[in-house]
Write an enzyme that holds these catalytic residues in place. Structure first.
Site, PDB file in Angstrom:
ATOM      1  N   SER A 133       7.647  15.509  39.966  1.00 20.14           N
ATOM      2  CA  SER A 133       8.536  14.207  39.602  1.00 20.14           C
ATOM      3  C   SER A 133       7.863  12.846  40.036  1.00 20.14           C
ATOM      4  O   SER A 133       6.743  12.510  39.450  1.00 20.14           O
ATOM      5  CB  SER A 133       9.799  14.766  40.414  1.00 20.14           C
ATOM      6  OG  SER A 133      10.823  13.856  39.828  1.00 20.14           O
ATOM      7  N   HIS A 135      14.126  21.005  35.989  1.00 20.66           N
ATOM      8  CA  HIS A 135      13.057  20.155  36.627  1.00 20.66           C
ATOM      9  C   HIS A 135      12.837  20.827  38.280  1.00 20.66           C
ATOM     10  O   HIS A 135      13.757  21.315  38.932  1.00 20.66           O
ATOM     11  CB  HIS A 135      13.806  19.087  37.190  1.00 20.66           C
ATOM     12  CG  HIS A 135      12.918  17.874  37.486  1.00 20.66           C
ATOM     13  ND1 HIS A 135      11.927  17.255  36.830  1.00 20.66           N
ATOM     14  CD2 HIS A 135      12.882  17.082  38.547  1.00 20.66           C
ATOM     15  CE1 HIS A 135      11.027  16.344  37.400  1.00 20.66           C
ATOM     16  NE2 HIS A 135      11.984  16.253  38.703  1.00 20.66           N
TER      17      HIS A 135
END
Length: 537
Positions: free
Chosen positions: A203, A462
């Site tokens: 991320s 994610h």
């Protein structure tokens, strides 16, 4: 120090390490770690002077104070002060401003005299997160690499910028750079191999890795790089409009309506860090939106110890960046992280996604990170209108149409930037570029946490791959343990390979440099498949 000097260090201090593996001698003095049965840990080692007082909003200064006594390296690392999305309640503040440390984890493996190194940069949209959140037991159980976790400044403390040399921003990225220098210079003393260092991030950590790669110095600090679910060309990775937000911060915390960055900086340095971080709540329009009011920026060329003076796309096109082997990835439904929160019930009992029908032109630029990149309101509104038409047509925003909204988020926030980065790097670099897509939905993942519901099939969201690399083995199912082992072996092989080759299970990655077609590895629950796509874009 040359590579030969580095390699000699373990020999010179090997007797000390052999007599007491918990005692390590650094230039500042000796430290003592902890024996955790399966591995040794040396935690919360300062690599920079505490960024307090007049050192706030400055590039980090290397830690230079000698230890008169043996440093206690048994205390787990603290998070840098932050306004954390995952803290329940109105007060979301956690952490400390004195936080610039690295933590080293070394497996017990008598078959090795030295270990390759994985330096991990945590995620959290540059606003929150910390090294303590990244588990290390699975990597330690494998026993083949030393892991180093890096703490760096976050949110307004790490990224407030007035866009000038006085208050340039990117302090968190400069922290990371200094930490990587520390690792290169000191890791041999822990038994690490300074010539075999992987820098890995997920991320915002993945975007950070790419931003570090765009520094020509990076090739002296790392052998290979891994950016999971993010890169520097994602629309949220580098911001515009930071100066306006910096002076708004001054107004919020009582510095008045400043117009001079020297006075603004002086006032903000006099404030308690909790006032500055707490002010993040004043930037949020609804829930935790926008999710990153503070992040990396392009600095002026005269900024002291500048980090980023051009936009990443221009740096890549110039060819003036570090040419190291790079693995980049995303999950099949990566945008679920940002989109799933739209399904959480609001105090009025309705989901936030319903508000998009009336507030799309207001919220879309914040949710999808283009508010400051458009020149006019008309241009911004036209783009918002086109996006809605492309992904939803004439349908309303609703729970029933959620998966199309999620696809929009996946494309704009993660997938498009990944493909753009691969395309540019393959044309401006000769170092290998590898790419995988992870597609294995978990029973319980980040999307379920953010939406507070289990009645939606979010797909693979994610971080669903990253948690399998950095999770406790006893928290995984049998299939997840297999995938976790495959991922960890993939990373170990990458950092140790003399030819920068990369393999997941029985799938050998194809290098995308010089290719007309896109090559990727598609990873599923019990298999992997090499895929060739006709066009990269």
């Amino acid at each position: 120090m040359s590579v030969i000097d580095y390699l000699l260090v373990p020999v010179l201090i090997g007797s000390v390490l052999a007599t007491d593996p918990l005692l390590v001698e650094l230039p500042r003095g000796k430290l003592r770690g902890r024996d955790n049965k399966e591995y040794y840990s040396y935690e919360s080692i300062p690599y920079a002077e505490p960024p307090l007082g007049k050192l706030r909003f400055e590039a980090p200064k290397p830690y230079a104070r000698p230890w008169k006594e043996v440093f206690d390296a048994t205390t787990p690392p603290v998070s840098c002060i932050q306004w954390n999305q995952f803290v329940e309640g109105a007060d979301k503040m956690i952490g400390s401003e004195d936080c610039l440390t690295v933590s080293v984890y070394k497996p017990k493996n008598s078959s090795r005299s030295s270990f390759p190194v994985v330096a991990n940069i945590h995620g959290g949209i540059f606003m929150f997160g910390g090294p303590a959140e990244q588990e290390h037991e699975s990597i330690m159980a494998s026993g083949n690499v030393i892991l180093v976790k890096i703490a760096y400044r976050l949110g307004p403390i790490g990224f407030l910028s007035a866009g000038d040399a006085t208050l340039s921003g990117n302090f968190g990225l400069k922290d990371q750079r200094l930490a990587l220098r520390w690792i290169k210079q000191n890791i041999a003393r822990f038994g690490g191999e300074p010539e075999n260092i992987m820098v890995l991030g997920h991320s915002a950590g993945g975007a950070s890795v790419h931003l570090q790669m765009l520094q020509e110095e990076f090739s002296q600090l790392a052998k290979v790089a891994v950016s999971l679910s993010a890169n520097a060309l994602d629309p949220w990775a580098v911001q515009q409009g930071a100066r306006r937000r910096a002076f708004e911060m001054g107004r919020i915390v009582g510095c008045g309506l400043q117009s001079d960055s020297v006075e603004l900086k002086k006032c903000l340095q006099s404030k308690d860090a909790s006032e500055i971080v707490g002010a993040v709540s004043q930037y949020l329009v609804v829930d935790y939106v926008p999710i990153n009011p503070f992040g990396p920026v392009v600095e002026p060329v005269d900024a002291p110890e500048s980090f980023l003076t051009q936009y990443p796309i221009d740096i890549i096109k110039s060819g003036k960046f570090s040419k190291v082997p790079w693995l980049v990835s995303h999950t099949q439904e990566d945008g679920a992280y940002n989109a799933a929160a739209l399904l959480a019930k609001q105090p009025n009992g309705k989901e936030l996604i319903d508000q998009l029908n009336q507030r799309w032109f207001e919220l879309a630029p914040l949710l999808l990170f283009y508010r400051d990149s458009k020149k006019t309101v008309d241009e911004m509104d036209a783009y918002s209108r086109d996006l809605r038409q492309q992904y939803l047509g004439n349908r309303n925003f609703s729970v029933e149409n959620y998966l199309d909204v999620q696809l929009l988020f996946t494309d704009l926030i993660f997938r498009n930037g990944t493909l753009r980065s691969i395309d540019l790097h393959r044309r401006h670099s000769k170092s290998p570029i590898y790419y995988y897509v992870y597609d294995n939905p978990p029973v319980q993942g980040i999307a379920q946490v953010l939406s507070k519901r289990n009645d939606i099939d979010f797909g693979t969201a994610h971080g669903d791959d990253y948690v399998l690399m950095f999770a406790k083995p006893n928290s995984q199912s049998r299939d997840e343990k297999m995938i976790s082992n495959n991922f960890i072996r993939m990373l170990e092989g990458f950092v140790q390979s003399d030819k920068a080759s990369l393999t997941y299970d029985n799938c050998v990655f194809e290098d995308n440099v010089g290719q007309g077609k896109l090559h990727l590895v598609h990873i599923k629950s019990d298999s992997c498949e090499k895929v060739e796509v006709n066009s990269i874009r």
